[in-house]
Design a protein around this motif. Structure first.
Motif, mmCIF file in Angstrom:
data_model
loop_
_atom_site.group_PDB
_atom_site.id
_atom_site.type_symbol
_atom_site.label_atom_id
_atom_site.label_comp_id
_atom_site.label_asym_id
_atom_site.label_seq_id
_atom_site.Cartn_x
_atom_site.Cartn_y
_atom_site.Cartn_z
ATOM 1 N N ALA A 186 0.831 -1.204 0.000
ATOM 2 C CA ALA A 186 0.000 0.000 0.000
ATOM 3 C C ALA A 186 0.866 1.253 0.000
ATOM 4 N N LYS A 187 1.924 1.241 0.784
ATOM 5 C CA LYS A 187 2.829 2.395 0.838
ATOM 6 C C LYS A 187 3.502 2.616 -0.514
ATOM 7 N N ALA A 188 3.894 1.526 -1.162
ATOM 8 C CA ALA A 188 4.519 1.634 -2.485
ATOM 9 C C ALA A 188 3.537 2.214 -3.496
ATOM 10 N N ALA A 189 2.267 1.790 -3.399
ATOM 11 C CA ALA A 189 1.239 2.293 -4.314
ATOM 12 C C ALA A 189 1.001 3.784 -4.108
ATOM 13 N N LEU A 190 0.943 4.218 -2.854
ATOM 14 C CA LEU A 190 0.740 5.636 -2.545
ATOM 15 C C LEU A 190 1.895 6.485 -3.083
ATOM 16 N N GLN A 191 3.110 6.018 -2.874
ATOM 17 C CA GLN A 191 4.280 6.751 -3.352
ATOM 18 C C GLN A 191 4.263 6.869 -4.873
ATOM 19 N N SER A 192 3.878 5.795 -5.530
ATOM 20 C CA SER A 192 3.825 5.806 -6.992
ATOM 21 C C SER A 192 2.774 6.785 -7.504
ATOM 22 N N LEU A 193 1.607 6.773 -6.875
ATOM 23 C CA LEU A 193 0.541 7.673 -7.321
ATOM 24 C C LEU A 193 0.952 9.127 -7.151
ATOM 25 N N SER A 208 -10.099 11.773 -1.960
ATOM 26 C CA SER A 208 -10.399 10.732 -0.979
ATOM 27 C C SER A 208 -9.648 9.450 -1.315
ATOM 28 N N VAL A 209 -9.419 8.638 -0.282
ATOM 29 C CA VAL A 209 -8.741 7.353 -0.432
ATOM 30 C C VAL A 209 -9.499 6.311 0.379
ATOM 31 N N THR A 210 -9.700 5.144 -0.189
ATOM 32 C CA THR A 210 -10.319 4.041 0.551
ATOM 33 C C THR A 210 -9.569 2.743 0.285
ATOM 34 N N LEU A 211 -9.657 1.843 1.231
ATOM 35 C CA LEU A 211 -9.060 0.515 1.114
ATOM 36 C C LEU A 211 -10.187 -0.502 1.171
ATOM 37 N N SER A 212 -10.165 -1.466 0.279
ATOM 38 C CA SER A 212 -11.230 -2.481 0.285
ATOM 39 C C SER A 212 -10.749 -3.753 -0.402
#
Length: 228
Positions: A186-193, A208-212
């Protein structure tokens, strides 16, 4: 109104309505009842961009440190099919593959093309483009180093692209993953975005951000996690 199951309602209640840190959001998801299959987990974003403006388009790739948990079927458009198959491609070829696609076949997850093959591949753009399967230099799927591209995709490189309503989702793993592995991904995905933020956007980028997971309700993630 869609009728939700008791399991879903219980999970929604346990997830809570307040935004959580990324670590707490993963823990909340971990605490929800799982489905009978290994659900896919993803981060979903509502972006503050105008999808109609070409200079505000958001797309990219992320190499997940723990992989995506998905068996990725790779098609390589190339004149040298034997070499691509030997490098790990599931399907390879050019005119023969394009004819299959034009006939309705799309049983693959990622398409890679050599630079010389792209001239022919463009004839399938109407089929591949809307499905997010069109090879693109920016995502590393148009390359003459086919072996490396196949290896990266199989190892857990995930592509993402914003849709016409400024929404975007990034797969970060499976429910069978440990909380630690999901958090790392998840951290890698956030950094990439955040690295993919268009230069044209000077202010707020993420609304907004959500996890599912596939069958779970969404858990809100605090915007502080993306630095906004």
């Amino acid at each position: 109104m869609v009728k939700r199951s008791k399991r879903y309602a219980s999970a929604a209640k346990s997830g809570g309505a307040e935004a959580k840190s990324l670590e707490d959001a993963v823990k909340a998801l971990e605490g929800m009842q799982k489905a009978k299959f290994d659900e896919t987990v993803e981060l979903s974003f509502k972006l503050v961009v105008d999808p109609k403006q070409s200079n505000q388009m958001v797309r990219g790739t992320v190499r997940l440190p723990n992989g995506s948990g998905k068996k990725v079927r790779v098609l390589v458009f190339t004149e040298n099919a034997d070499a691509a198959l030997a490098a790990g491609a599931d399907f390879a070829g050019l005119d023969d593959m394009l004819k299959k696609i034009e006939g309705g076949w799309i049983d693959f997850d990622v398409a890679i093309a050599t630079t010389s093959a792209m001239k022919e591949v463009r004839r399938a753009a109407r089929v591949l483009g809307p499905r997010g399967l069109m090879p693109n230099p920016k995502s590393g799927t148009v390359t003459d180093d086919v072996a490396s591209a196949i290896q990266e995709v199989k190892a857990g490189r995930v592509e993402y692209k914003m849709d016409k309503t400024a929404n975007l989702s990034i797969v970060i793993g499976k429910r069978s993953f440990s909380a630690e592995k999901l958090l790392e991904n998840a951290k890698a995905a956030l950094q990439s975005l955040m690295a993919a933020k268009p230069e044209a956007i000077k202010g707020k980028f993420v609304k907004s951000v959500t996890l599912s997971s596939t069958m779970s309700p969404a858990v809100k993630v605090a915007l502080s996690e993306v630095g906004e």
